[in-house]
Design a protein around this motif. Structure first.
Motif, PDB file in Angstrom:
ATOM      1  N   TYR A 250       0.830  -1.203   0.000  1.00 15.28           N
ATOM      2  CA  TYR A 250       0.000   0.000   0.000  1.00 15.28           C
ATOM      3  C   TYR A 250       0.869   1.259   0.000  1.00 15.28           C
ATOM      4  O   TYR A 250       0.571   2.246  -0.666  1.00 15.28           O
ATOM      5  CB  TYR A 250      -0.921   0.011   1.219  1.00 15.28           C
ATOM      6  CG  TYR A 250      -2.109  -0.902   1.101  1.00 15.28           C
ATOM      7  CD1 TYR A 250      -2.895  -0.914  -0.049  1.00 15.28           C
ATOM      8  CD2 TYR A 250      -2.462  -1.749   2.160  1.00 15.28           C
ATOM      9  CE1 TYR A 250      -3.995  -1.761  -0.148  1.00 15.28           C
ATOM     10  CE2 TYR A 250      -3.557  -2.585   2.064  1.00 15.28           C
ATOM     11  CZ  TYR A 250      -4.327  -2.596   0.912  1.00 15.28           C
ATOM     12  OH  TYR A 250      -5.412  -3.423   0.805  1.00 15.28           O
ATOM     13  N   ILE A 251       1.942   1.210   0.755  1.00 20.93           N
ATOM     14  CA  ILE A 251       2.843   2.368   0.821  1.00 20.93           C
ATOM     15  C   ILE A 251       3.540   2.577  -0.520  1.00 20.93           C
ATOM     16  O   ILE A 251       3.615   3.697  -1.031  1.00 20.93           O
ATOM     17  CB  ILE A 251       3.878   2.173   1.951  1.00 20.93           C
ATOM     18  CG1 ILE A 251       3.180   2.179   3.318  1.00 20.93           C
ATOM     19  CG2 ILE A 251       4.943   3.259   1.910  1.00 20.93           C
ATOM     20  CD1 ILE A 251       4.055   1.701   4.463  1.00 20.93           C
ATOM     21  N   TYR A 252       4.037   1.493  -1.100  1.00 20.96           N
ATOM     22  CA  TYR A 252       4.761   1.591  -2.374  1.00 20.96           C
ATOM     23  C   TYR A 252       3.832   2.082  -3.488  1.00 20.96           C
ATOM     24  O   TYR A 252       4.133   3.057  -4.193  1.00 20.96           O
ATOM     25  CB  TYR A 252       5.352   0.227  -2.743  1.00 20.96           C
ATOM     26  CG  TYR A 252       6.096   0.216  -4.062  1.00 20.96           C
ATOM     27  CD1 TYR A 252       7.454   0.519  -4.117  1.00 20.96           C
ATOM     28  CD2 TYR A 252       5.447  -0.096  -5.251  1.00 20.96           C
ATOM     29  CE1 TYR A 252       8.141   0.516  -5.320  1.00 20.96           C
ATOM     30  CE2 TYR A 252       6.120  -0.100  -6.462  1.00 20.96           C
ATOM     31  CZ  TYR A 252       7.469   0.198  -6.491  1.00 20.96           C
ATOM     32  OH  TYR A 252       8.135   0.207  -7.680  1.00 20.96           O
ATOM     33  N   TYR A 253       2.701   1.377  -3.676  1.00 17.64           N
ATOM     34  CA  TYR A 253       1.817   1.693  -4.795  1.00 17.64           C
ATOM     35  C   TYR A 253       0.938   2.909  -4.550  1.00 17.64           C
ATOM     36  O   TYR A 253       0.524   3.588  -5.491  1.00 17.64           O
ATOM     37  CB  TYR A 253       0.934   0.482  -5.124  1.00 17.64           C
ATOM     38  CG  TYR A 253       1.681  -0.638  -5.783  1.00 17.64           C
ATOM     39  CD1 TYR A 253       2.125  -0.525  -7.091  1.00 17.64           C
ATOM     40  CD2 TYR A 253       1.954  -1.824  -5.099  1.00 17.64           C
ATOM     41  CE1 TYR A 253       2.825  -1.546  -7.712  1.00 17.64           C
ATOM     42  CE2 TYR A 253       2.653  -2.853  -5.698  1.00 17.64           C
ATOM     43  CZ  TYR A 253       3.079  -2.713  -7.007  1.00 17.64           C
ATOM     44  OH  TYR A 253       3.770  -3.734  -7.608  1.00 17.64           O
ATOM     45  N   GLY A 254       0.660   3.191  -3.282  1.00 28.15           N
ATOM     46  CA  GLY A 254      -0.230   4.295  -2.983  1.00 28.15           C
ATOM     47  C   GLY A 254       0.461   5.593  -2.654  1.00 28.15           C
ATOM     48  O   GLY A 254      -0.168   6.655  -2.668  1.00 28.15           O
ATOM     49  N   ASN A 255       1.770   5.546  -2.368  1.00 23.72           N
ATOM     50  CA  ASN A 255       2.476   6.747  -1.958  1.00 23.72           C
ATOM     51  C   ASN A 255       3.831   6.921  -2.630  1.00 23.72           C
ATOM     52  O   ASN A 255       3.986   7.731  -3.522  1.00 23.72           O
ATOM     53  CB  ASN A 255       2.660   6.749  -0.426  1.00 23.72           C
ATOM     54  CG  ASN A 255       1.330   6.913   0.300  1.00 23.72           C
ATOM     55  OD1 ASN A 255       0.722   7.967   0.259  1.00 23.72           O
ATOM     56  ND2 ASN A 255       0.877   5.870   0.960  1.00 23.72           N
ATOM     57  N   THR A 256       4.803   6.126  -2.222  1.00 24.32           N
ATOM     58  CA  THR A 256       6.174   6.408  -2.648  1.00 24.32           C
ATOM     59  C   THR A 256       6.407   6.230  -4.144  1.00 24.32           C
ATOM     60  O   THR A 256       7.219   6.931  -4.735  1.00 24.32           O
ATOM     61  CB  THR A 256       7.184   5.526  -1.887  1.00 24.32           C
ATOM     62  OG1 THR A 256       6.934   4.157  -2.195  1.00 24.32           O
ATOM     63  CG2 THR A 256       7.071   5.745  -0.392  1.00 24.32           C
ATOM     64  N   HIS A 257       5.700   5.271  -4.760  1.00 27.79           N
ATOM     65  CA  HIS A 257       5.887   5.002  -6.191  1.00 27.79           C
ATOM     66  C   HIS A 257       4.541   4.956  -6.911  1.00 27.79           C
ATOM     67  O   HIS A 257       4.330   4.162  -7.824  1.00 27.79           O
ATOM     68  CB  HIS A 257       6.656   3.695  -6.389  1.00 27.79           C
ATOM     69  CG  HIS A 257       8.057   3.740  -5.859  1.00 27.79           C
ATOM     70  ND1 HIS A 257       8.342   3.702  -4.512  1.00 27.79           N
ATOM     71  CD2 HIS A 257       9.256   3.843  -6.491  1.00 27.79           C
ATOM     72  CE1 HIS A 257       9.659   3.767  -4.337  1.00 27.79           C
ATOM     73  NE2 HIS A 257      10.221   3.862  -5.518  1.00 27.79           N
ATOM     74  N   LYS A 258       3.671   5.822  -6.498  1.00 31.35           N
ATOM     75  CA  LYS A 258       2.323   5.862  -7.065  1.00 31.35           C
ATOM     76  C   LYS A 258       2.359   6.249  -8.538  1.00 31.35           C
ATOM     77  O   LYS A 258       3.126   7.119  -8.954  1.00 31.35           O
ATOM     78  CB  LYS A 258       1.479   6.871  -6.289  1.00 31.35           C
ATOM     79  CG  LYS A 258       0.016   6.913  -6.705  1.00 31.35           C
ATOM     80  CD  LYS A 258      -0.759   7.850  -5.804  1.00 31.35           C
ATOM     81  CE  LYS A 258      -2.239   7.860  -6.164  1.00 31.35           C
ATOM     82  NZ  LYS A 258      -3.009   8.744  -5.244  1.00 31.35           N
ATOM     83  N   HIS A 259       1.530   5.583  -9.328  1.00 33.24           N
ATOM     84  CA  HIS A 259       1.389   5.917 -10.752  1.00 33.24           C
ATOM     85  C   HIS A 259      -0.094   5.828 -11.105  1.00 33.24           C
ATOM     86  O   HIS A 259      -0.775   4.897 -10.664  1.00 33.24           O
ATOM     87  CB  HIS A 259       2.195   4.946 -11.625  1.00 33.24           C
ATOM     88  CG  HIS A 259       2.298   5.379 -13.050  1.00 33.24           C
ATOM     89  ND1 HIS A 259       1.271   5.231 -13.954  1.00 33.24           N
ATOM     90  CD2 HIS A 259       3.306   5.985 -13.735  1.00 33.24           C
ATOM     91  CE1 HIS A 259       1.634   5.707 -15.127  1.00 33.24           C
ATOM     92  NE2 HIS A 259       2.861   6.181 -15.020  1.00 33.24           N
ATOM     93  N   PRO A 260      -0.607   6.771 -11.878  1.00 32.68           N
ATOM     94  CA  PRO A 260      -2.053   6.773 -12.159  1.00 32.68           C
ATOM     95  C   PRO A 260      -2.557   5.542 -12.889  1.00 32.68           C
ATOM     96  O   PRO A 260      -3.755   5.228 -12.815  1.00 32.68           O
ATOM     97  CB  PRO A 260      -2.243   8.046 -13.005  1.00 32.68           C
ATOM     98  CG  PRO A 260      -0.887   8.375 -13.545  1.00 32.68           C
ATOM     99  CD  PRO A 260       0.075   7.930 -12.491  1.00 32.68           C
ATOM    100  N   ASN A 261      -1.691   4.830 -13.592  1.00 27.94           N
ATOM    101  CA  ASN A 261      -2.124   3.637 -14.322  1.00 27.94           C
ATOM    102  C   ASN A 261      -2.045   2.363 -13.491  1.00 27.94           C
ATOM    103  O   ASN A 261      -2.463   1.297 -13.945  1.00 27.94           O
ATOM    104  CB  ASN A 261      -1.281   3.453 -15.582  1.00 27.94           C
ATOM    105  CG  ASN A 261      -1.576   4.498 -16.635  1.00 27.94           C
ATOM    106  OD1 ASN A 261      -2.624   5.130 -16.615  1.00 27.94           O
ATOM    107  ND2 ASN A 261      -0.651   4.685 -17.559  1.00 27.94           N
TER     108      ASN A 261
END
Length: 356
Positions: A250-261
């Protein structure tokens, strides 16, 4: 093209206290890349990135090709296909490893899965194992024809869910002369049994929901999704998540390395296919050299271990544990990425980075 830098969300997780703190440091990248030290412009004598598209089974696929600093289309280079994690896109961890491999002299390619990311296909976020495996074959189709690629020296790296699908692709596709996985995730087994067998009592119930969703789609009704994009960000919420994979994910995908796709969503009807899939079957068909890497502290390690033990016919096989790393930390923490890359350099250097 000049570097554009703005604050990027950094997150620091204390291994001792388990606390989470946020600091603003965003990076705006012209190629949409969200990983550290990503390419911001193509320069002569440097690793370059080329966004490309191609058609696979009638669907337009969006991909990035990375070429090494000494790239010359009139010469022949080894190439590596990189398959991204479930819900991930080519601009995240798959792009990081593709760029690092290009820095070592390989032409590399990573593509968004069909129905996902910037690739075409509807309904969106279909997640069917056959499609993901076909995506890997399709990347091989494309990169083998790319100028400067030696078709006899093709490697494969699969990350997380892409690792499980890479094992299946390599069982039949012998264009891949060497195969590696990082933090392999057996998507079908987890969708069926739950993570660490936490949902075995609801298998039939979930299959019924998937069947009903398929019927609704077939009748022209609304597409139902098995997960949403509600990502917890508060420290108290994150602390309640029992597994490192999901909490750090959640932290990686939702914050630190978030990408709209990038999304956690997948169609409920996909479970009809996912729940009957197992990446670790028919492992005896892999006769290529195989390297499987996982974090020594990863709560997903059991999947790598199970698949690895079933490999009986590989020309060579090795299990490498990245010391002190969890699953998600192998995606971006410099010391763990360095460990993985050192092993990959030796492995691919031995099996595909030599014309002998």
């Amino acid at each position: 093209m000049r570097r554009k830098v703005r604050n990027y969300i950094l997150i620091v997780i204390s291994m001792v206290t388990g606390t989470v703190s946020f600091a603003q440091t965003e990076i705006e990248n012209p190629f949409g890349l969200v990983y550290r030290d990503a390419i911001t412009e193509n320069l002569p004598g440097k690793v370059n990135i080329q966004p490309v598209t191609y058609t696979l089974n009638g669907i337009e696929i969006a991909a990035n090709v990375y070429t090494p600093a000494n790239y010359d289309p009139d010469k022949k280079f080894p190439a590596i296909v990189v398959a991204h994690p479930n819900g991930g896109v080519k601009e995240q961890v798959a792009g990081l490893y593709a760029q690092l491999l290009a820095e070592q002299g390989y032409i590399s390619i990573t593509a968004d899965a069909a129905y996902q990311g910037a690739s075409g296909g509807t309904p969106r976020n279909v997640d069917i194992p056959h499609n993901r495996i076909e995506d890997i074959h399709g990347m091989a189709d494309f990169i083998i024809q790319y100028e400067g690629v030696d078709s006899e020296r093709i490697g494969l790296l699969g990350i997380c869910g892409g690792g499980g699908y890479s094992l299946k692709a390599a069982q039949s596709d012998k264009r891949f002369r060497a195969v590696a996985t990082l933090s392999m995730f057996n998507s079908g087994v987890v969708r069926r049994n739950g993570f660490r067998n936490s949902q075995v009592n609801t298998i039939q119930e979930r299959l019924k929901k998937a069947s009903d969703a398929r019927a609704q789609e077939a009748a022209g009704g609304e597409v139902i999704y098995a997960a949403d994009n509600a990502i917890p960000t508060e420290e108290a919420e994150l602390a309640k998540i029992p597994y490192d994979l999901y909490r750090e994910g959640y932290i990686y995908y939702g914050n630190t390395h978030k990408h709209p796709n990038s999304t956690f969503r997948y169609t409920m009807s996909s479970l009809l296919y996912l729940m009957t899939f197992d990446a670790s079957t028919n492992m005896n068909l892999i006769n290529q050299p195989l390297l499987m890497m996982a974090g020594s502290k990863a709560d997903t390690y059991y999947m790598t271990d199970e698949a690895y033990r079933k490999v009986t016919n590989a020309k060579d096989k090795e299990l490498f544990l990245i010391e002190s790393a969890t699953h998600i930390q192998t995606y971006y923490v410099p010391e763990y990425v360095s460990q993985a890359m050192e092993k990959l350099n030796v492995f691919f250097g031995k099996y595909i980075n030599s014309e002998a």
